[in-house]
Scaffold this active site. Structure first.
Site, PDB file in Angstrom:
ATOM      1  N   GLU A  30       4.054   0.850  -0.868  1.00 53.94           N
ATOM      2  CA  GLU A  30       3.595   0.001   0.221  1.00 53.94           C
ATOM      3  C   GLU A  30       4.665  -1.050   0.561  1.00 53.94           C
ATOM      4  O   GLU A  30       5.223  -1.693  -0.327  1.00 53.94           O
ATOM      5  CB  GLU A  30       2.297  -0.665  -0.244  1.00 53.94           C
ATOM      6  N   CYS A  43      -2.963   1.589  -0.790  1.00 52.75           N
ATOM      7  CA  CYS A  43      -3.354   0.718  -1.902  1.00 52.75           C
ATOM      8  C   CYS A  43      -4.851   0.413  -1.942  1.00 52.75           C
ATOM      9  O   CYS A  43      -5.637   1.216  -2.410  1.00 52.75           O
ATOM     10  CB  CYS A  43      -2.530  -0.571  -1.872  1.00 52.75           C
ATOM     11  N   LYS A  49      -2.937   0.241   7.334  1.00 55.07           N
ATOM     12  CA  LYS A  49      -3.887  -0.012   6.247  1.00 55.07           C
ATOM     13  C   LYS A  49      -5.202  -0.508   6.833  1.00 55.07           C
ATOM     14  O   LYS A  49      -5.216  -1.364   7.717  1.00 55.07           O
ATOM     15  CB  LYS A  49      -3.280  -1.054   5.294  1.00 55.07           C
TER      16      LYS A  49
END
Length: 653
Positions: A46, A179, A115
């Protein structure tokens, strides 16, 4: 990528926080290293281009411009790489900053996936800088990358509902988590998988705290199992700021509930393994409850790409030689105890239902009848019945050796069952005279007459004792048809019917290792050391077993390996041959593997009629051959297509 194996890598490069030039240089270096190792999918952490721990530097124009410049260099570097690369960076769109994964292939940016779940608790405060990514896919122009607007006014796909599919490897469909997405009650990857994604790439920056690695590992493993997918987890590592946190670079590659490979924590590096896309597709096809929705009708866009070369992937991952047997001893012991209980519980219910107070078992001193006797004793204990109600019948004939006879005798005594000896020499010779068979001709009639005589005795004894004949045959024998039809093939309840031969050995070994009785331990160990044999032919001149099953039908460890991949995943013979050759390298040469694989398929198809009328028995594992459960196959199905596939291997031999 032959046989639908995808070589994938999760990579943690060396970085410096805020130094996009340095980070980009190391990303490109790692890309080239991965490509030299034939990697087809490389996943980086990330925000790897900028560094995850930039904090308020994310609000600086120079960092955002540097990140886009880095992405442009990565796209350029990918021109001659036949590999999908996925990298993380901060990206500004419509005056909002997003944490995105950029998917790059062959000099093109295939899409940007933002995300969706932005953490803002404990040590995380991403919401200070980043907006929640939209699910809907839009098309945006990024002049900084050198793209020109098309007539539609758009160029690059941007949105969370974006999948990436290989035209020439349709089993590969990539979806992306970032994540925190994985830590959600319903991660985005759940929807990706239901929209056809078979591999999930997770770009992560998960700081390290005590015990977190175990939780992370289980999350990745379980998510891959839930989705029946590959899951590639690339984690941030050394180089991120240590002002408040430490990152360990814990990279993981999982497949359908198994961790294929992982890196050592606290060391930046790369982990590589091969994801078996064929296995995933087969498993999804088998599970009728795993629903795949049409991506487009469910709000997804699919970006397609095409590999230049579908190469013969070199395998590095581990395949168990005994896939039915757990490799770890602690897990194996737990599983053995569980299986013995499943077998005994099934028999307990059948004895209870039929009001039987006795059980009849043909005891030979071999592995299968030994296991059946141990299971029956356990079932009697569960019912509170005296073990003397178990009638263990030894029926010596032409092939019986003193070793197996003595083992049967001692075993029965130590278990507390009742031993009954019924020699069958005279009865079988009389039968030979009745049907006009020459007893000096040791053919199939000679052998099967003994097996059927024994079954006749067992069945009639069961009637006399108001009992039940307990079958001893195992699943490997059923797969090969290594049983006399209406002989040892038949019983009133088959406790070993879904236990393969390789597992039978470990069940008996487990019992031997856990019994406090030294004499019982010793006799069980000698049973384990005795060659597998039906003992239907006379012993050799030294009185030892002359007829060894594995000399006739092949090694059971090979056959069980074949059986697992045929039944569990529906692999082609050529793929199974490849896996066996790789797994048993140094144990068997390729000619031997080929010979017994061909034998297996001929026998498996030819002997289905024996499996079509099997007695009841409990399923203990993921594979079984019951015609009422896992395996329903015509008894006269043709083997020709499978043999043709096997024959394509002859040029290699």
């Amino acid at each position: 990528m032959k046989d639908k194996f995808l070589k994938a890598a999760a990579i943690t490069p060396d970085i410096r926080v805020g130094d996009t030039d340095f980070n980009t240089e190391n990303i490109i270096k790692a890309m080239n290293e991965a490509h030299k190792l034939d990697v087809k999918l490389a996943v980086f952490p990330e925000l790897v281009i900028s560094g995850y721990t930039c904090n308020d530097l994310f609000l600086q124009d120079i960092l955002l411009k540097g990140s886009l410049d880095g992405l442009k260099k990565i796209i350029k570097a990918s021109e001659n790489l036949d590999m999908i690369t996925i990298v993380g960076l901060p990206f500004l769109n419509n005056f909002k900053l997003y944490n995105v994964a950029a998917v790059v292939f062959n000099g093109k940016l295939l899409g940007l996936v933002p995300k969706q779940h932005i953490p803002n608790y404990s040590e995380f405060y991403e919401a200070r800088h980043f907006a929640v990514g939209p699910k809907e896919v839009s098309y945006i122009d990024i002049p900084e990358l050198g793209y020109e607007l098309e007539d539609s006014g758009s160029f690059v796909s941007f949105g969370a509902n974006l999948l990436f599919k290989a035209k020439n490897l349709p089993e590969l469909v990539i979806g992306i988590d970032i994540c925190e997405d994985l830590w959600m009650p319903v991660p985005p990857s759940c929807y990706h998988a239901m929209a056809s994604a078979t591999v999930i790439a997770n770009l992560s920056a998960s700081d390290e705290t005590t015990g977190k690695d175990l939780y992370r590992r289980e999350l990745v493993k379980n998510q891959s199992a839930r989705l029946i997918s590959g899951y590639i987890y690339a984690d941030a590592g050394e180089g991120e700021s240590s002002t408040d946190l430490v990152f360990a670079g814990h990279n993981l590659i999982a497949e359908n509930g198994s961790i294929l490979s992982e890196t050592k924590r606290f060391e930046n590096g790369m982990t590589i393994s091969e994801i078996d896309l064929g296995r995933l597709v087969s498993e999804r096809r088998r599970m009728s409850t795993f629903t795949i929705n049409d991506p487009e009708t469910n709000g997804y866009e699919v970006a397609e790409f095409e590999f230049k070369n579908i190469c013969d992937t070199t395998l590095t991952r581990h395949f168990e030689k005994t896939p039915f047997v757990p490799n770890d001893k602690n897990d194996r012991d737990r599983r053995c105890d569980e299986i013995l209980n499943i077998q005994a519980k099934g028999l307990k219910k059948r004895l209870e239902h039929t009001h039987c107070k006795s059980a009849v078992i043909g005891i030979s001193g071999g592995l299968d009848s030994t296991l059946a006797l141990l299971v029956t004793a356990k079932a009697f204990d569960m019912l509170g019945l005296d073990r003397s109600g178990i009638c263990a019948v030894t029926m010596p004939c032409f092939g019986t050796t003193d070793r197996t006879y003595q083992n049967a005798y001692i075993l029965t005594e130590k278990i507390g069952a009742t031993l009954k000896e019924v020699p069958i020499h005279e009865a079988v010779n009389l039968h030979f005279r009745d049907i006009g068979h020459d007893s000096s001709i040791h053919d199939v009639t000679y052998e099967n007459s003994q097996a059927r005589q024994r079954t006749l005795i067992l069945m009639n004894l069961a009637n006399e004792l108001n009992g039940m004949v307990i079958g001893t045959g195992d699943m490997s024998e059923l797969a090969l048809g290594w049983a006399t039809y209406n002989g040892d093939h038949m019983s009133m309840y088959g406790v070993n019917c879904s236990v393969p031969k390789t597992l039978v050995r470990f069940l008996v070994l487990y019992y031997a290792e856990t019994t406090p009785d030294k004499q019982l331990h010793d006799v069980l160990m000698d049973v384990l050391d005795t060659p597998v044999s039906p003992e239907l032919l006379p012993p050799d001149k030294d009185g030892k077993i002359a007829q060894k099953t594995e000399d006739l039908v092949g090694p059971y460890e090979l056959h069980d390996f074949f059986l697992y991949y045929i039944m569990r995943f529906g692999y082609t013979p050529s793929k199974i041959y490849r896996l066996a050759k790789y797994t048993f390298d140094g144990d068997y040469d390729k000619e031997t593997i080929y010979k017994w694989l061909r034998t297996f398929y001929w026998r498996f198809f030819a002997q289905q009629f024996k499996r079509s009328c099997l007695p009841d028995g409990p399923k203990v594992g993921s594979v079984a051959l019951s015609p009422r459960g896992d395996w329903r196959m015509p008894s006269d199905a043709s083997v020709n297509m499978w043999i043709k596939d096997i024959e394509t291997l002859e040029k290699e031999l």
